[in-house]
Scaffold this motif. Structure first.
Motif, PDB file in Angstrom:
ATOM      1  N   GLU A  70       0.832  -1.206   0.000  1.00 14.35           N
ATOM      2  CA  GLU A  70       0.000   0.000   0.000  1.00 14.35           C
ATOM      3  C   GLU A  70       0.867   1.258   0.000  1.00 14.35           C
ATOM      4  O   GLU A  70       0.575   2.227  -0.696  1.00 14.35           O
ATOM      5  CB  GLU A  70      -0.916  -0.004   1.220  1.00 14.35           C
ATOM      6  CG  GLU A  70      -1.883   1.137   1.251  1.00 14.35           C
ATOM      7  CD  GLU A  70      -2.984   1.048   0.207  1.00 14.35           C
ATOM      8  OE1 GLU A  70      -3.492   2.110  -0.174  1.00 14.35           O
ATOM      9  OE2 GLU A  70      -3.316  -0.064  -0.220  1.00 14.35           O
ATOM     10  N   ALA A  71       1.957   1.253   0.754  1.00 18.27           N
ATOM     11  CA  ALA A  71       2.852   2.412   0.812  1.00 18.27           C
ATOM     12  C   ALA A  71       3.511   2.649  -0.545  1.00 18.27           C
ATOM     13  O   ALA A  71       3.627   3.797  -0.992  1.00 18.27           O
ATOM     14  CB  ALA A  71       3.907   2.207   1.895  1.00 18.27           C
ATOM     15  N   ARG A  72       3.923   1.593  -1.196  1.00 22.83           N
ATOM     16  CA  ARG A  72       4.541   1.743  -2.517  1.00 22.83           C
ATOM     17  C   ARG A  72       3.548   2.334  -3.519  1.00 22.83           C
ATOM     18  O   ARG A  72       3.897   3.207  -4.310  1.00 22.83           O
ATOM     19  CB  ARG A  72       5.074   0.405  -3.008  1.00 22.83           C
ATOM     20  CG  ARG A  72       6.323  -0.026  -2.275  1.00 22.83           C
ATOM     21  CD  ARG A  72       6.904  -1.300  -2.824  1.00 22.83           C
ATOM     22  NE  ARG A  72       8.098  -1.651  -2.084  1.00 22.83           N
ATOM     23  CZ  ARG A  72       8.438  -2.880  -1.756  1.00 22.83           C
ATOM     24  NH1 ARG A  72       7.681  -3.897  -2.112  1.00 22.83           N
ATOM     25  NH2 ARG A  72       9.548  -3.112  -1.084  1.00 22.83           N
ATOM     26  N   LYS A  73       2.306   1.828  -3.478  1.00 19.89           N
ATOM     27  CA  LYS A  73       1.281   2.356  -4.384  1.00 19.89           C
ATOM     28  C   LYS A  73       0.998   3.824  -4.089  1.00 19.89           C
ATOM     29  O   LYS A  73       0.877   4.636  -5.001  1.00 19.89           O
ATOM     30  CB  LYS A  73      -0.014   1.546  -4.260  1.00 19.89           C
ATOM     31  CG  LYS A  73       0.001   0.245  -5.024  1.00 19.89           C
ATOM     32  CD  LYS A  73      -1.407  -0.312  -5.171  1.00 19.89           C
ATOM     33  CE  LYS A  73      -1.794  -1.053  -3.925  1.00 19.89           C
ATOM     34  NZ  LYS A  73      -3.099  -1.733  -4.046  1.00 19.89           N
ATOM     35  N   THR A  74       0.889   4.144  -2.811  1.00 20.76           N
ATOM     36  CA  THR A  74       0.599   5.518  -2.412  1.00 20.76           C
ATOM     37  C   THR A  74       1.697   6.466  -2.868  1.00 20.76           C
ATOM     38  O   THR A  74       1.413   7.560  -3.374  1.00 20.76           O
ATOM     39  CB  THR A  74       0.423   5.601  -0.884  1.00 20.76           C
ATOM     40  OG1 THR A  74      -0.633   4.729  -0.496  1.00 20.76           O
ATOM     41  CG2 THR A  74       0.114   7.007  -0.430  1.00 20.76           C
ATOM     42  N   CYS A  75       2.949   6.064  -2.712  1.00 18.76           N
ATOM     43  CA  CYS A  75       4.073   6.915  -3.115  1.00 18.76           C
ATOM     44  C   CYS A  75       4.163   7.034  -4.632  1.00 18.76           C
ATOM     45  O   CYS A  75       4.557   8.081  -5.155  1.00 18.76           O
ATOM     46  CB  CYS A  75       5.378   6.374  -2.541  1.00 18.76           C
ATOM     47  SG  CYS A  75       5.448   6.489  -0.750  1.00 18.76           S
ATOM     48  N   GLU A  76       3.786   5.973  -5.327  1.00 16.33           N
ATOM     49  CA  GLU A  76       3.802   6.017  -6.786  1.00 16.33           C
ATOM     50  C   GLU A  76       2.740   6.997  -7.305  1.00 16.33           C
ATOM     51  O   GLU A  76       2.984   7.748  -8.247  1.00 16.33           O
ATOM     52  CB  GLU A  76       3.520   4.609  -7.325  1.00 16.33           C
ATOM     53  CG  GLU A  76       3.763   4.443  -8.797  1.00 16.33           C
ATOM     54  CD  GLU A  76       3.582   2.984  -9.207  1.00 16.33           C
ATOM     55  OE1 GLU A  76       2.647   2.721  -9.984  1.00 16.33           O
ATOM     56  OE2 GLU A  76       4.367   2.143  -8.733  1.00 16.33           O
ATOM     57  N   ILE A  77       1.589   7.006  -6.650  1.00 19.23           N
ATOM     58  CA  ILE A  77       0.493   7.877  -7.082  1.00 19.23           C
ATOM     59  C   ILE A  77       0.748   9.332  -6.668  1.00 19.23           C
ATOM     60  O   ILE A  77       0.627  10.250  -7.478  1.00 19.23           O
ATOM     61  CB  ILE A  77      -0.853   7.393  -6.501  1.00 19.23           C
ATOM     62  CG1 ILE A  77      -1.220   6.052  -7.118  1.00 19.23           C
ATOM     63  CG2 ILE A  77      -1.956   8.405  -6.730  1.00 19.23           C
ATOM     64  CD1 ILE A  77      -2.375   5.338  -6.434  1.00 19.23           C
ATOM     65  N   GLY A  78       1.094   9.529  -5.408  1.00 25.01           N
ATOM     66  CA  GLY A  78       1.220  10.894  -4.885  1.00 25.01           C
ATOM     67  C   GLY A  78       2.605  11.487  -4.947  1.00 25.01           C
ATOM     68  O   GLY A  78       2.780  12.674  -4.682  1.00 25.01           O
ATOM     69  N   GLY A  79       3.577  10.685  -5.233  1.00 28.75           N
ATOM     70  CA  GLY A  79       4.955  11.174  -5.258  1.00 28.75           C
ATOM     71  C   GLY A  79       5.671  10.855  -3.955  1.00 28.75           C
ATOM     72  O   GLY A  79       5.049  10.722  -2.902  1.00 28.75           O
ATOM     73  N   ASP A  80       6.981  10.736  -4.047  1.00 26.83           N
ATOM     74  CA  ASP A  80       7.791  10.359  -2.893  1.00 26.83           C
ATOM     75  C   ASP A  80       7.802  11.417  -1.789  1.00 26.83           C
ATOM     76  O   ASP A  80       8.077  11.102  -0.639  1.00 26.83           O
ATOM     77  CB  ASP A  80       9.231  10.069  -3.324  1.00 26.83           C
ATOM     78  CG  ASP A  80       9.327   8.783  -4.145  1.00 26.83           C
ATOM     79  OD1 ASP A  80       8.414   7.949  -4.055  1.00 26.83           O
ATOM     80  OD2 ASP A  80      10.332   8.634  -4.875  1.00 26.83           O
ATOM     81  N   ASN A  81       7.528  12.654  -2.123  1.00 26.84           N
ATOM     82  CA  ASN A  81       7.569  13.731  -1.140  1.00 26.84           C
ATOM     83  C   ASN A  81       6.192  14.107  -0.600  1.00 26.84           C
ATOM     84  O   ASN A  81       6.073  15.092   0.131  1.00 26.84           O
ATOM     85  CB  ASN A  81       8.247  14.969  -1.729  1.00 26.84           C
ATOM     86  CG  ASN A  81       9.717  14.718  -2.018  1.00 26.84           C
ATOM     87  OD1 ASN A  81      10.367  13.972  -1.299  1.00 26.84           O
ATOM     88  ND2 ASN A  81      10.224  15.322  -3.069  1.00 26.84           N
ATOM     89  N   SER A  82       5.180  13.342  -0.937  1.00 22.16           N
ATOM     90  CA  SER A  82       3.824  13.674  -0.493  1.00 22.16           C
ATOM     91  C   SER A  82       3.614  13.273   0.970  1.00 22.16           C
ATOM     92  O   SER A  82       4.291  12.391   1.505  1.00 22.16           O
ATOM     93  CB  SER A  82       2.782  12.982  -1.372  1.00 22.16           C
ATOM     94  OG  SER A  82       2.787  11.588  -1.143  1.00 22.16           O
ATOM     95  N   ALA A  83       2.668  13.930   1.591  1.00 19.14           N
ATOM     96  CA  ALA A  83       2.334  13.625   2.987  1.00 19.14           C
ATOM     97  C   ALA A  83       1.753  12.218   3.104  1.00 19.14           C
ATOM     98  O   ALA A  83       2.035  11.495   4.068  1.00 19.14           O
ATOM     99  CB  ALA A  83       1.347  14.650   3.521  1.00 19.14           C
ATOM    100  N   ASP A  84       0.942  11.808   2.118  1.00 18.48           N
ATOM    101  CA  ASP A  84       0.359  10.465   2.144  1.00 18.48           C
ATOM    102  C   ASP A  84       1.441   9.389   2.087  1.00 18.48           C
ATOM    103  O   ASP A  84       1.329   8.350   2.744  1.00 18.48           O
ATOM    104  CB  ASP A  84      -0.614  10.272   0.980  1.00 18.48           C
ATOM    105  CG  ASP A  84      -1.921  11.011   1.184  1.00 18.48           C
ATOM    106  OD1 ASP A  84      -2.208  11.399   2.338  1.00 18.48           O
ATOM    107  OD2 ASP A  84      -2.653  11.187   0.193  1.00 18.48           O
TER     108      ASP A  84
END
Length: 89
Positions: free
Chosen positions: A29-43
């Motif tokens: 889930e974290a990998r998907k979230t970072c892929e969607i929102g970017g590595d510097n996003s709060a999510d």
């Protein structure tokens, strides 16, 4: 982000999944979230914090299982001692 720490912990506590499964699910889930929102996003940061919390809980549970009291250690060495006898009443 659909998975929250509370949801994962509730599933682990209810016995629905093991802590290892929860860590794996949170990592995906974290990998998907970072892929969607970017590595510097709060999510992304929150998602990885969840993974970190689960890993810390796993380490804590492992450490708690390994701790023995002085009496337990004594009884391991001297199971016949009066202090170590267990009676069913």
């Amino acid at each position: 982000m659909t998975t929250t720490l509370d949801t994962i912990q509730a599933a682990v506590n209810s016995g629905a999944k093991t802590i290892e499964e929860a860590i794996l699910e949170a990592t995906v889930e974290a990998r998907k979230t970072c892929e969607i929102g970017g590595d510097n996003s709060a999510d992304c940061a929150v998602a990885w914090d969840i993974v970190e919390e689960l890993q810390a809980e796993k380490a804590h549970q492992k450490q708690a299982k390994q701790r023995k009291t002085a009496l337990e250690s004594y009884c391991d060495r001297h199971p016949e001692a009066v202090e170590c006898l267990i009676y069913d009443v």
